[in-house]
Design a protein around this motif. Structure first.
Motif, mmCIF file in Angstrom:
data_model
loop_
_atom_site.group_PDB
_atom_site.id
_atom_site.type_symbol
_atom_site.label_atom_id
_atom_site.label_comp_id
_atom_site.label_asym_id
_atom_site.label_seq_id
_atom_site.Cartn_x
_atom_site.Cartn_y
_atom_site.Cartn_z
ATOM 1 N N ASP A 33 0.957 5.245 0.774
ATOM 2 C CA ASP A 33 0.787 3.788 0.658
ATOM 3 C C ASP A 33 1.405 3.100 1.872
ATOM 4 O O ASP A 33 2.409 2.388 1.759
ATOM 5 C CB ASP A 33 1.445 3.271 -0.629
ATOM 6 C CG ASP A 33 0.639 3.600 -1.864
ATOM 7 O OD1 ASP A 33 -0.588 3.407 -1.831
ATOM 8 O OD2 ASP A 33 1.242 4.046 -2.851
ATOM 9 N N TRP A 66 -3.088 -2.858 -3.181
ATOM 10 C CA TRP A 66 -2.055 -1.824 -3.060
ATOM 11 C C TRP A 66 -2.046 -0.951 -4.317
ATOM 12 O O TRP A 66 -1.847 0.259 -4.238
ATOM 13 C CB TRP A 66 -0.698 -2.474 -2.845
ATOM 14 C CG TRP A 66 0.464 -1.537 -2.754
ATOM 15 C CD1 TRP A 66 0.925 -0.911 -1.630
ATOM 16 C CD2 TRP A 66 1.329 -1.127 -3.815
ATOM 17 N NE1 TRP A 66 2.023 -0.142 -1.926
ATOM 18 C CE2 TRP A 66 2.288 -0.256 -3.271
ATOM 19 C CE3 TRP A 66 1.383 -1.409 -5.174
ATOM 20 C CZ2 TRP A 66 3.285 0.335 -4.036
ATOM 21 C CZ3 TRP A 66 2.376 -0.830 -5.945
ATOM 22 C CH2 TRP A 66 3.309 0.037 -5.372
ATOM 23 N N ASN A 68 -4.515 -0.068 -5.960
ATOM 24 C CA ASN A 68 -5.788 0.662 -5.992
ATOM 25 C C ASN A 68 -6.810 0.103 -6.976
ATOM 26 O O ASN A 68 -7.740 0.807 -7.359
ATOM 27 C CB ASN A 68 -5.573 2.157 -6.249
ATOM 28 C CG ASN A 68 -4.826 2.819 -5.116
ATOM 29 O OD1 ASN A 68 -5.095 2.537 -3.952
ATOM 30 N ND2 ASN A 68 -3.861 3.653 -5.440
ATOM 31 N N TYR A 69 -6.653 -1.141 -7.379
ATOM 32 C CA TYR A 69 -7.634 -1.798 -8.232
ATOM 33 C C TYR A 69 -7.793 -3.231 -7.752
ATOM 34 O O TYR A 69 -7.377 -4.184 -8.423
ATOM 35 C CB TYR A 69 -7.214 -1.771 -9.703
ATOM 36 C CG TYR A 69 -7.314 -0.405 -10.314
ATOM 37 C CD1 TYR A 69 -8.533 0.117 -10.719
ATOM 38 C CD2 TYR A 69 -6.176 0.382 -10.460
ATOM 39 C CE1 TYR A 69 -8.621 1.387 -11.267
ATOM 40 C CE2 TYR A 69 -6.252 1.657 -11.006
ATOM 41 C CZ TYR A 69 -7.479 2.147 -11.404
ATOM 42 O OH TYR A 69 -7.550 3.400 -11.936
#
Length: 193
Positions: A33, A66, A68-69
């Motif tokens: 990340d 961040w 992931n959605y």
């Protein structure tokens, strides 16, 4: 407490993490990340703007991306006015710096479209020194329920581990910084990811 201390090892129910392994797992998290510092900076800027409503949409989009959605961010922005979001984030931040930081999640959960997982992600970026993320991975792997009590338990355990890492003089992998409670949680998350 879910974590247990045995020498320099930390036990989270089924998980043992030697203190010396925390830097490795935090570095791995940063590698997976790499936008984390940039999103943290957006949180700093939002606070510095006194939670200006026109700065809220970018913060929400970046935090959800961040996580992931990115679609969660769009739903949150459609279902809440920027002023409502700013008010909730301001209140959450104020609570996060107080004596009971676990209470800081409550104002965020009052918003439409934010559950414990994404609510705690926003809180983490508002105050990485005093907030953690309770998502499905930590919940399912380590047994913290995704509710306010589970969040409080995780936060308390991460603070206890933070204190132990500092006592053990565990090197922080990104000098000149020092260990923060969110770093502890990110290392644990990366270990189970």
């Amino acid at each position: 407490m879910r974590s247990r201390v045995a020498g320099t090892d930390r036990r989270f129910e089924r998980l043992w993490i030697p203190s010396d392994d925390f830097p490795h797992w935090l570095r791995k998290h940063r590698e997976s990340d790499p936008d984390t510092p940039m999103v943290e900076q957006l949180g700093v800027e939002l606070i510095a703007s006194d939670f200006a409503p026109d700065r809220v949409p970018e913060f929400v989009r970046r935090v959800c991306g961040w996580g992931n959605y990115a679609g969660v961010g769009g739903r949150v922005l459609r279902r809440n006015m920027p002023g409502q979001l700013a008010k909730a984030f301001r209140e959450a931040h104020q609570l996060s710096v107080g004596p009971t930081p676990e209470d800081a999640l409550q104002p965020i959960l009052s918003l439409k479209g934010l559950n414990v997982s994404f609510g705690s992600k926003h809180l983490k970026f508002l105050n990485p020194e005093r907030a953690v993320v309770l998502d499905s991975i930590i919940s399912e792997k380590l047994g913290y329920p995704r509710d306010l009590l589970g969040y409080g338990d995780l936060l308390a355990d991460c603070f206890a581990l933070l204190e132990q890492l500092r006592q053990d003089a565990t090197p922080y992998p990104f000098p000149p910084g020092t260990w923060r409670v969110s770093d502890v949680e990110m290392a644990i998350y990366q270990r189970w990811k």
